[in-house]
Design a protein around this motif. Structure first.
Motif, PDB file in Angstrom:
ATOM      1  N   SER A 214      27.958 -31.040  30.346  1.00  0.00           N
ATOM      2  CA  SER A 214      27.076 -30.277  29.467  1.00  0.00           C
ATOM      3  C   SER A 214      26.831 -28.872  30.010  1.00  0.00           C
ATOM      4  O   SER A 214      26.855 -27.883  29.256  1.00  0.00           O
ATOM      5  CB  SER A 214      25.754 -31.018  29.294  1.00  0.00           C
ATOM      6  OG  SER A 214      24.866 -30.287  28.475  1.00  0.00           O
ATOM      7  N   ARG A 218      28.774 -25.332  28.456  1.00  0.00           N
ATOM      8  CA  ARG A 218      27.820 -24.702  27.549  1.00  0.00           C
ATOM      9  C   ARG A 218      28.401 -23.461  26.889  1.00  0.00           C
ATOM     10  O   ARG A 218      28.311 -23.290  25.667  1.00  0.00           O
ATOM     11  CB  ARG A 218      26.540 -24.357  28.305  1.00  0.00           C
ATOM     12  CG  ARG A 218      25.492 -23.645  27.447  1.00  0.00           C
ATOM     13  CD  ARG A 218      24.228 -23.372  28.245  1.00  0.00           C
ATOM     14  NE  ARG A 218      23.273 -22.613  27.449  1.00  0.00           N
ATOM     15  CZ  ARG A 218      23.253 -21.294  27.341  1.00  0.00           C
ATOM     16  NH1 ARG A 218      24.175 -20.568  27.997  1.00  0.00           N
ATOM     17  NH2 ARG A 218      22.359 -20.682  26.601  1.00  0.00           N
ATOM     18  N   TRP A 254      30.383 -31.644  24.017  1.00  0.00           N
ATOM     19  CA  TRP A 254      29.106 -31.108  24.488  1.00  0.00           C
ATOM     20  C   TRP A 254      27.933 -31.873  23.874  1.00  0.00           C
ATOM     21  O   TRP A 254      26.968 -32.189  24.572  1.00  0.00           O
ATOM     22  CB  TRP A 254      28.994 -29.628  24.150  1.00  0.00           C
ATOM     23  CG  TRP A 254      27.840 -28.963  24.831  1.00  0.00           C
ATOM     24  CD1 TRP A 254      27.825 -28.422  26.083  1.00  0.00           C
ATOM     25  CD2 TRP A 254      26.522 -28.808  24.302  1.00  0.00           C
ATOM     26  NE1 TRP A 254      26.573 -27.926  26.371  1.00  0.00           N
ATOM     27  CE2 TRP A 254      25.748 -28.155  25.293  1.00  0.00           C
ATOM     28  CE3 TRP A 254      25.917 -29.152  23.103  1.00  0.00           C
ATOM     29  CZ2 TRP A 254      24.412 -27.843  25.104  1.00  0.00           C
ATOM     30  CZ3 TRP A 254      24.580 -28.842  22.924  1.00  0.00           C
ATOM     31  CH2 TRP A 254      23.846 -28.193  23.906  1.00  0.00           C
ATOM     32  N   SER A 258      25.571 -34.196  26.259  1.00  0.00           N
ATOM     33  CA  SER A 258      24.178 -33.748  26.356  1.00  0.00           C
ATOM     34  C   SER A 258      23.226 -34.842  25.888  1.00  0.00           C
ATOM     35  O   SER A 258      22.178 -35.081  26.503  1.00  0.00           O
ATOM     36  CB  SER A 258      23.969 -32.478  25.532  1.00  0.00           C
ATOM     37  OG  SER A 258      24.795 -31.427  25.979  1.00  0.00           O
TER      38      SER A 258
END
Length: 356
Positions: A214, A218, A254, A258
């Motif tokens: 994550s 980003r 992602w 996350s």
């Protein structure tokens, strides 16, 4: 003439009194076998509704027992489905990491950063795969059935066998588990004395791996999201199908990592607090009730399996010397936990289980 001096009225009054007394005697003179069975049925009926130990928890469990049974049944049969989902989702992230992200890292990052990502990523992956495999395949530990001399504190009402300390019955596995923490559907296995360390290590390293993906992805996620937004707005898309799929893969990775990092991180933190206090998930509830009960009597309850924070972690990881923090915690290790899960030291002994 007054009525009580009338002979007819007096005879009628006596006759009514005799008839009432006779009817009462007939009601009281029922057969003995009938009165006994009537009393037994009455007592049996009352036993269904009365219990000196009945409280709100017992009533709640009784009302929701069909729901609990349904959940246990579904969890038992869908355990392999949950394991398949874990393997499938983890494999999808690995495919994206090797096919999409690794070429970007090799082409854009400096050699020190490439070495860092390769070393940390593969170490984290090995720790996740090893501990998940061991957590699913390792038996949590069961009380021996053949031995009659094992120390026990109670008898299981469902197994009708002796229960050692910290042992609880699992409705899904349908047997008693040594130092049971909970039944994990994502492992398709109970978490007990012999695989508790594997379960926690898997949760810990999976959380670290998701955080790693994550945080490091980003900027790639922001670029991919903006690219797709531009692609949808622009009438003539400047991106090819391959580039569009790469952007969608990065967004998928992602979002998934996350989300798992937040959810699994909260679970890992909760279990870390329990380990620091020398408790399991089940013992957390029982200890809270015991603290409340003893507080009413003006006494203080102490967890008999709490050796202190540091020693609780040593006992949990099986650390017997300083080098074990590396070889048994930071590296894959299949060593057995301390003890056999049948007997436990308690705090009045003032005994340091591992003087490291």
């Amino acid at each position: 003439m007054r009525w009580w001096w009338c002979p007819g009225s007096l005879v009628h009054l006596l006759r009514c009194i005799l008839l009432r007394s006779c009817s009462r005697r007939r009601r009281c003179r029922l057969p003995l076998w009938f009165t006994k069975r009537q009393a037994y049925l009455k007592l049996m009926l009352q036993s269904l509704f009365y219990n000196s130990l009945t409280d709100s928890d017992v009533v709640f469990d009784s009302l929701f027992e069909p729901m609990f049974w349904t959940v246990d049944y579904l969890t038992r049969w869908f355990g392999m489905v949950f394991v398949f989902l874990v393997v499938l989702l983890t494999s999808s992230i690995l495919v994206i990491a090797y096919v999409v992200l690794l070429p970007l890292v090799l082409n854009t990052y400096s050699p020190p950063w490439i070495a860092w990502h390769l070393c940390y990523g593969h170490w984290n992956l090995i720790m996740i795969a090893f501990h998940y495999y061991k957590a699913t395949k390792t038996s949590p530990g069961y009380p021996p059935v053949e031995k009659n001399d094992i120390p026990f504190v109670s008898v299981c009402k469902k197994c009708v066998t002796p229960k050692p300390a910290r042992t609880h019955h699992c409705g899904i596995c349908n047997r008693c588990i040594l130092k049971m923490d909970h039944h994990c559907p994502w492992l398709n296995n109970c978490v007990g004395h012999f695989n508790h360390r594997y379960f926690f290590s898997f949760c810990l390293f999976m959380t670290l791996g998701c955080l790693y993906c994550s945080i490091s992805g980003r900027n790639l996620f922001i670029d991919a999201y903006n690219a797709l937004e531009t692609d949808y707005v622009t009438p003539a898309p400047p991106y090819t199908f391959k580039e569009r799929m790469i952007n969608k893969s990065i967004i998928y990775m992602w979002v998934l990592t996350s989300t798992v990092a937040v959810a699994l991180g909260a679970l890992t933190t909760w279990h870390a607090l329990l380990i620091s206090r020398g408790e399991t998930s089940i013992e957390k509830h029982t200890n809270s009730k015991e603290k409340h009960r003893m507080a009413k009597m003006g006494q203080v309850y102490k967890n008999p399996f709490d050796y202190g924070r540091l020693h609780n972690w040593k006992v949990f990881f099986g650390v017997e010397k300083k080098s074990h923090w590396v070889t048994r915690v930071l590296l894959p290790s299949g060593h057995s936990p301390l003890g056999d899960g049948l007997t436990w030291d308690v705090f009045p002994l003032k005994k340091d289980p591992m003087p490291v």
